[in-house]
Design a protein around this motif. Structure first.
Motif, short mmCIF file in Angstrom:
data_model
loop_
_atom_site.label_atom_id
_atom_site.label_comp_id
_atom_site.label_asym_id
_atom_site.label_seq_id
_atom_site.Cartn_x
_atom_site.Cartn_y
_atom_site.Cartn_z
N ASP A 136 6.88 0.33 9.59
CA ASP A 136 6.11 0.13 10.81
C ASP A 136 5.47 1.45 11.28
O ASP A 136 6.16 2.45 11.48
N ALA A 186 2.47 -7.41 9.24
CA ALA A 186 3.38 -8.49 8.87
C ALA A 186 4.32 -8.86 10.00
O ALA A 186 4.63 -8.03 10.87
N SER A 187 4.77 -10.10 9.98
CA SER A 187 5.81 -10.52 10.92
C SER A 187 7.15 -9.99 10.42
O SER A 187 7.37 -9.85 9.21
N GLY A 188 8.05 -9.71 11.34
CA GLY A 188 9.33 -9.08 10.98
C GLY A 188 10.37 -10.07 10.53
O GLY A 188 11.44 -10.17 11.14
N LEU A 201 10.19 -8.57 4.79
CA LEU A 201 9.03 -7.80 5.22
C LEU A 201 9.39 -6.48 5.91
O LEU A 201 8.71 -5.47 5.68
N PRO A 202 10.47 -6.42 6.71
CA PRO A 202 10.85 -5.10 7.25
C PRO A 202 11.30 -4.12 6.18
O PRO A 202 11.27 -2.91 6.39
N VAL A 204 7.41 -3.14 4.62
CA VAL A 204 6.42 -2.50 5.50
C VAL A 204 7.11 -1.49 6.41
O VAL A 204 8.02 -1.85 7.17
N LEU A 227 4.62 -4.05 11.96
CA LEU A 227 5.46 -5.24 12.06
C LEU A 227 5.30 -5.82 13.46
O LEU A 227 5.32 -5.08 14.44
#
Length: 346
Positions: free
Chosen positions: A280, A268-270, A274-275, A278, A286
């Motif tokens: 990392d 996923a993009s940060g 999303l952070p 997910v 990320l």
């Protein structure tokens, strides 16, 4: 509890899904849940299908006296607003009554901090932030206000599907520019291997543009547009890795949660929530938004090390069960409601 949920957007959105998912689960737990929204809107129609108590709003400020009478007749104890316009309406409805006002914020736009916003905050018993960035912003903007963090939860996958052996990647989301489909295509072209399933509805012109872009990149045989998928779980089961490459927004991310529930690692993009979702290197990866090279590098690891998807997918599933399941979502919200009303949730 007798709860009024206010969600006045005209379209199906992440915010609307948050409000509806919560409302349906609270109703299942025995609460009386009313759902007021824009007349003719998709969220209001869904509320009706779910057996909630919907009411369409046409010109709520002109109808305010009648709405206030209805609020008193229903003996509503708490109003949860999910939009800025709904927040102002909730405060007007609750004025002079014992109803508590709660504002859930799941919007990436900065919260207003002008005089009227601060006055409205003083009439709000609690803010609920849908992700940690929003929580921080609300605490900075309204010091002294109660600010809680409640991540959205979703219903579990109806069945678990083993990961396929072949490298199949999936992207789930409407065909909107903010979802980053072009970036994913450019990453796919760099990989030169694997298959891609793109699930989600969109404008026909937008889909045609993306199909032309796929052909220019030489992805004709590797990329499949599936359109809207009614039963998403079997399609997720066809994929080994889920990708959420949004360029912005993502205050909430149903797609990321569904990949996790399905036991798939997420790249996923940060941005946005999303952070929060997910971890990392533990449940996925990320990457910077819009960076096709970084996205391709993250995805390449699943090709060079096939066992990585199994390991990270199992961790994503475990994280979903602990932090993003539907029961936890409702439990935390019930606790806040109950504390505001001075009683345990019932």
């Amino acid at each position: 509890m007798i709860i009024l949920q206010l969600e006045d957007e005209p379209w199906d959105s992440g915010i609307a899904h948050y409000a509806l998912t919560l409302s349906i689960e609270l109703k299942r737990r025995g609460h009386e849940v009313h759902f007021w929204g824009r007349e003719g809107s998709a969220p209001l129609a869904e509320a009706g299908r779910a057996g909630l108590k919907p009411r369409g709003l046409r010109r709520p400020w002109l109808e305010l006296p009648a709405l206030r009478r209805e609020l008193r007749r229903l003996r509503v104890s708490l109003i949860n607003a999910h939009t800025g316009s709904g927040h102002a309406l909730a405060a007007a409805l609750a004025a002079g009554t014992a109803a508590a006002v709660v504002r859930t914020r799941g919007d990436v736009r900065p919260a207003a901090r002008h005089f009227l916003a601060r006055a409205l905050a003083r009439r709000t018993r609690a803010f609920i932030a849908a992700n940690s960035r929003i929580q921080q912003e609300l605490r900075l903007g309204f010091p002294g206000s109660r600010v809680e963090l409640v991540f959205q939860g979703i219903a579990d996958a109806p069945r678990r599907t083993p990961l396929p052996e072949s490298p199949v990647f999936g992207i789930l989301g409407r065909l909107d520019a903010v979802k980053g489909h072009e970036v994913v295509m450019e990453a796919a072209a760099r990989l030169k291997t694997g298959r891609w399933l793109a699930m989600g509805k969109g404008d026909p012109a937008r889909r045609a543009s993306l199909e032309r872009h796929a052909r220019r990149l030489g992805l004709d045989d590797a990329w499949q547009f599936m359109g809207f998928v009614d039963d998403i779980w079997p399609r997720l089961g066809q994929c080994r890795v889920g990708v959420v490459a949004s360029l912005g927004s993502e205050a909430v991310s149903r797609a990321a949660l569904e990949w996790m529930a399905a036991g798939r690692p997420v790249v996923a993009s940060g941005v946005g929530c999303l952070p929060d979702l997910v971890e990392d290197g533990k449940t996925g990866f990320l990457v910077p938004p819009g960076d096709a090279q970084a996205l391709a590098a993250a995805l390449a690891g699943f090709i060079s090390e096939p066992a990585l998807a199994d390991r990270l997918g199992a961790a994503a599933r475990e994280r979903f069960e602990k932090r993003f399941c539907l029961a936890r979502f409702a439990d935390e919200t019930e606790r806040i409601y109950g504390e505001l009303l001075g009683r345990l949730p019932s």
